[in-house]
Design a protein around this motif. Sequence first.
Motif, PDB file in Angstrom:
ATOM      1  N   MET A 177      -7.631   7.798  -2.582  1.00 31.10           N
ATOM      2  CA  MET A 177      -6.548   8.434  -3.328  1.00 31.10           C
ATOM      3  C   MET A 177      -5.891   7.431  -4.276  1.00 31.10           C
ATOM      4  SD  MET A 177      -4.937  11.028  -0.487  1.00 31.10           S
ATOM      5  CE  MET A 177      -4.014  12.066  -1.633  1.00 31.10           C
ATOM      6  N   LEU A 178      -5.781   6.187  -3.845  1.00 26.70           N
ATOM      7  CA  LEU A 178      -5.239   5.136  -4.706  1.00 26.70           C
ATOM      8  C   LEU A 178      -6.158   4.928  -5.918  1.00 26.70           C
ATOM      9  CD1 LEU A 178      -3.238   2.765  -5.232  1.00 26.70           C
ATOM     10  CD2 LEU A 178      -4.784   1.353  -3.889  1.00 26.70           C
ATOM     11  N   ALA A 219      -3.718  21.657  -4.848  1.00 20.25           N
ATOM     12  CA  ALA A 219      -5.169  21.829  -4.752  1.00 20.25           C
ATOM     13  C   ALA A 219      -5.863  20.494  -4.475  1.00 20.25           C
ATOM     14  CB  ALA A 219      -5.711  22.461  -6.035  1.00 20.25           C
ATOM     15  N   VAL A 220      -5.386  19.446  -5.123  1.00 14.83           N
ATOM     16  CA  VAL A 220      -5.949  18.109  -4.900  1.00 14.83           C
ATOM     17  C   VAL A 220      -5.690  17.677  -3.459  1.00 14.83           C
ATOM     18  CG1 VAL A 220      -5.682  15.665  -5.507  1.00 14.83           C
ATOM     19  CG2 VAL A 220      -5.793  17.397  -7.305  1.00 14.83           C
ATOM     20  N   ALA A 221      -4.457  17.851  -3.013  1.00 14.20           N
ATOM     21  CA  ALA A 221      -4.089  17.468  -1.648  1.00 14.20           C
ATOM     22  C   ALA A 221      -4.926  18.230  -0.625  1.00 14.20           C
ATOM     23  CB  ALA A 221      -2.599  17.712  -1.415  1.00 14.20           C
ATOM     24  N   LYS A 222      -5.157  19.513  -0.878  1.00 11.92           N
ATOM     25  CA  LYS A 222      -5.962  20.324   0.041  1.00 11.92           C
ATOM     26  C   LYS A 222      -7.387  19.811   0.129  1.00 11.92           C
ATOM     27  CE  LYS A 222      -3.735  24.779   0.320  1.00 11.92           C
ATOM     28  NZ  LYS A 222      -3.862  26.216   0.222  1.00 11.92           N
ATOM     29  N   ARG A 223      -7.958  19.404  -0.995  1.00 11.05           N
ATOM     30  CA  ARG A 223      -9.337  18.903  -0.987  1.00 11.05           C
ATOM     31  C   ARG A 223      -9.462  17.656  -0.113  1.00 11.05           C
ATOM     32  NH1 ARG A 223     -12.398  19.582  -6.742  1.00 11.05           N
ATOM     33  NH2 ARG A 223     -12.335  21.843  -6.755  1.00 11.05           N
ATOM     34  N   GLY A 225      -8.179   6.998  -7.267  1.00 11.42           N
ATOM     35  CA  GLY A 225      -8.143   8.174  -8.139  1.00 11.42           C
ATOM     36  C   GLY A 225      -6.771   8.467  -8.710  1.00 11.42           C
ATOM     37  N   HIS A 226      -5.839   7.535  -8.571  1.00 10.71           N
ATOM     38  CA  HIS A 226      -4.459   7.710  -9.062  1.00 10.71           C
ATOM     39  C   HIS A 226      -3.820   8.960  -8.464  1.00 10.71           C
ATOM     40  CE1 HIS A 226      -5.201   4.500 -11.933  1.00 10.71           C
ATOM     41  NE2 HIS A 226      -6.330   5.107 -12.255  1.00 10.71           N
ATOM     42  N   ARG A 227      -4.033   9.161  -7.164  1.00  6.37           N
ATOM     43  CA  ARG A 227      -3.508  10.331  -6.458  1.00  6.37           C
ATOM     44  C   ARG A 227      -2.524   9.954  -5.355  1.00  6.37           C
ATOM     45  NH1 ARG A 227      -4.398  14.714  -9.540  1.00  6.37           N
ATOM     46  NH2 ARG A 227      -6.569  14.944 -10.091  1.00  6.37           N
ATOM     47  N   THR A 228      -1.865   8.812  -5.477  1.00  2.91           N
ATOM     48  CA  THR A 228      -0.937   8.391  -4.425  1.00  2.91           C
ATOM     49  C   THR A 228       0.254   9.342  -4.307  1.00  2.91           C
ATOM     50  OG1 THR A 228       0.080   6.846  -5.988  1.00  2.91           O
ATOM     51  CG2 THR A 228      -1.538   5.948  -4.442  1.00  2.91           C
ATOM     52  N   GLY A 229       0.585  10.025  -5.374  1.00  7.42           N
ATOM     53  CA  GLY A 229       1.683  10.984  -5.335  1.00  7.42           C
ATOM     54  C   GLY A 229       1.397  12.185  -4.449  1.00  7.42           C
ATOM     55  N   GLU A 230       0.124  12.408  -4.137  1.00  4.60           N
ATOM     56  CA  GLU A 230      -0.260  13.554  -3.308  1.00  4.60           C
ATOM     57  C   GLU A 230      -0.512  13.178  -1.852  1.00  4.60           C
ATOM     58  OE1 GLU A 230      -1.947  13.126  -6.380  1.00  4.60           O
ATOM     59  OE2 GLU A 230      -0.655  14.568  -7.372  1.00  4.60           O
ATOM     60  N   ILE A 231      -0.269  11.927  -1.471  1.00  7.55           N
ATOM     61  CA  ILE A 231      -0.550  11.505  -0.090  1.00  7.55           C
ATOM     62  C   ILE A 231       0.273  12.297   0.909  1.00  7.55           C
ATOM     63  CG2 ILE A 231      -0.324   9.597   1.556  1.00  7.55           C
ATOM     64  CD1 ILE A 231      -1.282   7.715  -0.691  1.00  7.55           C
TER      65      ILE A 231
END
Length: 178
Positions: free
Chosen positions: A80-81, A5-9, A83-89
């Motif tokens: 993304m970095l 869901a995060v990746a889709k946004r 927001g600590h979302r690098t795993g979803e790149i």
Amino acid sequence: MSDLAVAKRYAVALFQIAKEQNLLTQMEEELQAVKQIFSEQKDLLAFLEHPKLSKSAKKEVIANSFSKLSEPIINTLFIMLEGHRTGEIKLMAEEFIQLANEENSIAEATVYTVRPLTDTEREAVSTAFAAKVGKRTLKINNIADSSIIGGIKLQIGNRIFDGSVSGKLDRLSKQLLS
């Protein structure tokens, strides 16, 4: 919120920017490269997720590693970095590519053949099977597989078209045994 869901946004936001700036094709190609890099370079993701490294050092690595990418993509990677979302790149790149394919009426297909397809054969396969799945064209990933003996096996999403000799022999064997 799930990773998908995060990746889709992020992908949808980037997709809207790409459409507004008329950069859809360019950004899709760039995100193909990002996806490939994050698939192959596990150390990069480990570096970006390391808790003891500063965000400025991580941003510098992103800026240097992806310097040839368009500004919206680099900014998205920075966000993304942050927001600590690098795993979803990687997932975000996949989602963007899927959105771009839908926009252009393209489906991705994996084609298994005994030998690599020529350009003419690729075009013929694309034309024949694109209509069957309601798309304009296919992006073909051709895999040479000698175990199919002959013919062609094609996978588009969760649909499989098996016209290979080995597939026909398997079906015949099952009919004879039942």
